[in-house]
Design a protein around this motif. Structure first.
Motif, PDB file in Angstrom:
ATOM      1  N   UNK A 180       0.960  -1.243  -0.119  1.00 56.96           N
ATOM      2  CA  UNK A 180       0.050   0.122   0.045  1.00 56.96           C
ATOM      3  C   UNK A 180       0.851   1.288   0.036  1.00 56.96           C
ATOM      4  N   UNK A 181       0.738   2.401  -0.740  1.00 58.68           N
ATOM      5  CA  UNK A 181       1.397   3.686  -0.800  1.00 58.68           C
ATOM      6  C   UNK A 181       0.545   4.724  -1.172  1.00 58.68           C
ATOM      7  N   UNK A 182       0.829   5.946  -0.581  1.00 57.32           N
ATOM      8  CA  UNK A 182       0.372   7.323  -0.953  1.00 57.32           C
ATOM      9  C   UNK A 182       1.263   8.212  -1.116  1.00 57.32           C
ATOM     10  N   UNK A 183       1.004   9.195  -1.916  1.00 56.70           N
ATOM     11  CA  UNK A 183       2.098   9.987  -2.131  1.00 56.70           C
ATOM     12  C   UNK A 183       1.446  11.440  -1.912  1.00 56.70           C
ATOM     13  N   UNK A 184       2.083  12.459  -1.431  1.00 55.80           N
ATOM     14  CA  UNK A 184       1.290  13.615  -0.912  1.00 55.80           C
ATOM     15  C   UNK A 184       2.468  14.633  -1.208  1.00 55.80           C
ATOM     16  N   UNK A 185       1.895  15.675  -2.228  1.00 54.20           N
ATOM     17  CA  UNK A 185       2.702  16.696  -2.631  1.00 54.20           C
ATOM     18  C   UNK A 185       2.880  18.032  -1.505  1.00 54.20           C
ATOM     19  N   UNK A 218      -0.558  18.178   9.690  1.00 52.80           N
ATOM     20  CA  UNK A 218      -1.913  17.623   9.597  1.00 52.80           C
ATOM     21  C   UNK A 218      -2.028  16.908   8.414  1.00 52.80           C
ATOM     22  N   UNK A 219      -1.991  17.356   7.582  1.00 53.04           N
ATOM     23  CA  UNK A 219      -2.085  16.507   6.094  1.00 53.04           C
ATOM     24  C   UNK A 219      -1.156  15.381   6.094  1.00 53.04           C
ATOM     25  N   UNK A 220      -0.071  15.500   6.418  1.00 52.32           N
ATOM     26  CA  UNK A 220       1.120  14.471   6.409  1.00 52.32           C
ATOM     27  C   UNK A 220       0.768  13.273   7.315  1.00 52.32           C
ATOM     28  N   UNK A 221       0.203  13.805   8.535  1.00 47.40           N
ATOM     29  CA  UNK A 221      -0.352  12.800   9.577  1.00 47.40           C
ATOM     30  C   UNK A 221      -1.587  12.041   8.943  1.00 47.40           C
ATOM     31  N   UNK A 222      -2.438  12.810   8.352  1.00 43.99           N
ATOM     32  CA  UNK A 222      -3.831  12.001   7.835  1.00 43.99           C
ATOM     33  C   UNK A 222      -3.403  11.243   6.713  1.00 43.99           C
ATOM     34  N   UNK A 223      -2.129  11.526   5.813  1.00 40.47           N
ATOM     35  CA  UNK A 223      -1.987  10.564   4.802  1.00 40.47           C
ATOM     36  C   UNK A 223      -1.347   9.175   5.441  1.00 40.47           C
ATOM     37  N   UNK A 224      -0.516   9.192   6.355  1.00 43.83           N
ATOM     38  CA  UNK A 224      -0.011   8.240   7.130  1.00 43.83           C
ATOM     39  C   UNK A 224      -1.119   7.388   7.903  1.00 43.83           C
ATOM     40  N   UNK A 225      -2.240   8.025   8.382  1.00 46.48           N
ATOM     41  CA  UNK A 225      -3.292   7.173   8.958  1.00 46.48           C
ATOM     42  C   UNK A 225      -3.988   6.635   7.970  1.00 46.48           C
ATOM     43  N   UNK A 226      -4.218   7.244   6.753  1.00 50.82           N
ATOM     44  CA  UNK A 226      -4.993   6.616   5.547  1.00 50.82           C
ATOM     45  C   UNK A 226      -4.484   5.541   5.057  1.00 50.82           C
ATOM     46  N   UNK A 285      -0.840  10.236  17.421  1.00 52.68           N
ATOM     47  CA  UNK A 285      -2.089  10.180  16.393  1.00 52.68           C
ATOM     48  C   UNK A 285      -2.339   8.822  15.905  1.00 52.68           C
ATOM     49  N   UNK A 286      -1.418   7.936  15.971  1.00 51.18           N
ATOM     50  CA  UNK A 286      -1.447   6.524  15.434  1.00 51.18           C
ATOM     51  C   UNK A 286      -1.635   5.645  16.595  1.00 51.18           C
ATOM     52  N   UNK A 287      -0.911   5.675  17.726  1.00 51.44           N
ATOM     53  CA  UNK A 287      -0.903   5.007  18.700  1.00 51.44           C
ATOM     54  C   UNK A 287       0.218   3.880  18.727  1.00 51.44           C
ATOM     55  N   UNK A 288       1.378   4.351  17.677  1.00 50.51           N
ATOM     56  CA  UNK A 288       2.241   3.302  17.479  1.00 50.51           C
ATOM     57  C   UNK A 288       3.580   3.996  17.840  1.00 50.51           C
ATOM     58  N   UNK A 289       4.689   2.998  18.148  1.00 50.67           N
ATOM     59  CA  UNK A 289       5.905   3.552  18.055  1.00 50.67           C
ATOM     60  C   UNK A 289       6.501   4.084  16.968  1.00 50.67           C
ATOM     61  N   UNK A 290       7.150   5.349  16.814  1.00 51.89           N
ATOM     62  CA  UNK A 290       7.879   6.042  15.683  1.00 51.89           C
ATOM     63  C   UNK A 290       9.147   6.216  15.934  1.00 51.89           C
ATOM     64  N   UNK A 291       9.929   5.488  14.895  1.00 53.53           N
ATOM     65  CA  UNK A 291      11.521   5.861  14.991  1.00 53.53           C
ATOM     66  C   UNK A 291      12.048   6.552  13.922  1.00 53.53           C
ATOM     67  N   UNK A 292      12.981   7.417  14.219  1.00 58.12           N
ATOM     68  CA  UNK A 292      13.882   8.146  13.017  1.00 58.12           C
ATOM     69  C   UNK A 292      14.730   7.387  12.556  1.00 58.12           C
ATOM     70  N   UNK A 293      14.994   7.263  11.131  1.00 57.54           N
ATOM     71  CA  UNK A 293      16.000   6.494  10.757  1.00 57.54           C
ATOM     72  C   UNK A 293      17.246   7.246  10.948  1.00 57.54           C
ATOM     73  N   UNK A 294      18.283   6.296  10.961  1.00 57.87           N
ATOM     74  CA  UNK A 294      19.790   6.925  11.267  1.00 57.87           C
ATOM     75  C   UNK A 294      20.003   7.757   9.775  1.00 57.87           C
ATOM     76  N   UNK A 295      20.597   8.840  10.049  1.00 59.92           N
ATOM     77  CA  UNK A 295      20.780   9.904   8.926  1.00 59.92           C
ATOM     78  C   UNK A 295      19.990   9.893   7.971  1.00 59.92           C
ATOM     79  N   UNK A 296      18.398  10.222   8.282  1.00 59.92           N
ATOM     80  CA  UNK A 296      17.355  10.216   7.622  1.00 59.92           C
ATOM     81  C   UNK A 296      17.536  10.926   5.999  1.00 59.92           C
ATOM     82  N   UNK A 297      18.507  11.989   6.192  1.00 60.92           N
ATOM     83  CA  UNK A 297      18.339  12.703   4.913  1.00 60.92           C
ATOM     84  C   UNK A 297      18.971  12.025   3.968  1.00 60.92           C
TER      85      UNK A 297
END
Length: 260
Positions: A93-98, A175-183, A220-232
């Motif tokens: 499943x994937x979604x893209x948001x501009x 908020x729109x980014x959070x919504x696309x993750x929840x969707x 917002x999701x009730x899940x753990x969230x992790x930041x990737x190492x060197x995310x850039x």
């Protein structure tokens, strides 16, 4: 640009025409796929492989994309936010948001223009975002002095802005980014949803560095969230890993054709 880059790589390493892996947005059409391939071939590549950016970000974030269990990656780049659930070497499943880093910079420019009557450039807006930008209020509010052009008299003026103001400026886009993750989570097959609940969400891309974005997503999701190492560098690193281990990772590619 591509031609010059490929020529420099070829001459530097004495490899002639190289194999090239190109990161593309998820959901690329066949027409767009062919256009990218042909452009790179014309620029001097021997073989061209395409990998969807969220898949590259997942590999660059050290997720085992070949596992039968599910993983979710949120890649917040400059122009787009890509969210994908990955399992068995494919995107389920994937979604893209501009809306991503560039849009957040624009939000800051517009906020300061509207609220402070001051014109600033995109470079200043990006510096503000990186230094004091946040998705939720910080424990200790941060401030930053910026310089811009007064829209009243046209003269340079310095002002001090706060992290709370920048959080307000970016609130709607975040908020729109959070919504696309929840969707995306809502569309995830039940058999993979439990895996994701256990593993959590991985954030990559420059947007992952926005302060408290991981906490907001977790709330917002009730899940753990992790930041990737060197995310850039996650997408670039994942693309490089794919090229280095092409035979094993060929299943993750959009195209597996070779052109000579």
């Amino acid at each position: 640009m591509l031609k010059n880059l490929i020529e420099k790589i070829g001459s530097r390493y004495n490899i002639g025409k190289p194999r090239v892996v190109v990161g593309v947005p998820s959901g690329i059409t066949e027409v767009e796929e062919r256009a990218v391939e042909e452009s790179v071939i014309q620029a001097g590549a021997k073989e061209v492989y395409l990998i969807e950016e969220p898949m590259a970000a997942a590999i660059g974030s050290n997720l085992d994309v070949g596992e039968p269990s599910g993983s979710i990656i949120v890649d917040i780049g400059g122009g787009t936010t890509e969210v994908a659930v990955i399992s068995l070497g494919g995107i389920v499943v994937s979604h893209s948001l501009r809306i991503a880093g560039d849009e957040l910079d624009e939000d800051i420019v517009n906020y300061i223009k509207r609220e402070k009557n001051l014109a600033i450039g995109e470079t200043t807006a990006e510096q503000i975002k990186m230094e004091i930008g946040c998705a939720m209020p910080l424990m200790t509010e941060k401030t930053m002095e910026i310089r811009g052009r007064d829209l009243g008299d046209g003269l340079p003026r310095n002002i001090t802005i706060t992290s709370t103001q920048i959080e307000e400026a970016m609130r709607e886009s975040i908020a729109k980014i959070v919504e696309i993750v929840k969707l995306t989570l809502e569309k995830t097959p039940p058999e993979l949803a439990s895996d994701i609940m256990e593993k959590g969400i991985v954030l990559a891309g420059g947007g992952a560095l926005i302060k408290n974005l991981d906490k907001l997503l977790s709330t917002e999701t009730g899940m753990p969230v992790y930041i990737a190492e060197e995310p850039l560098d996650a997408v670039v690193r994942g693309t490089g890993k794919t090229l280095e281990d092409l035979e094993r990772l060929k299943t993750v590619l959009v195209n597996s054709r070779k052109r000579r």
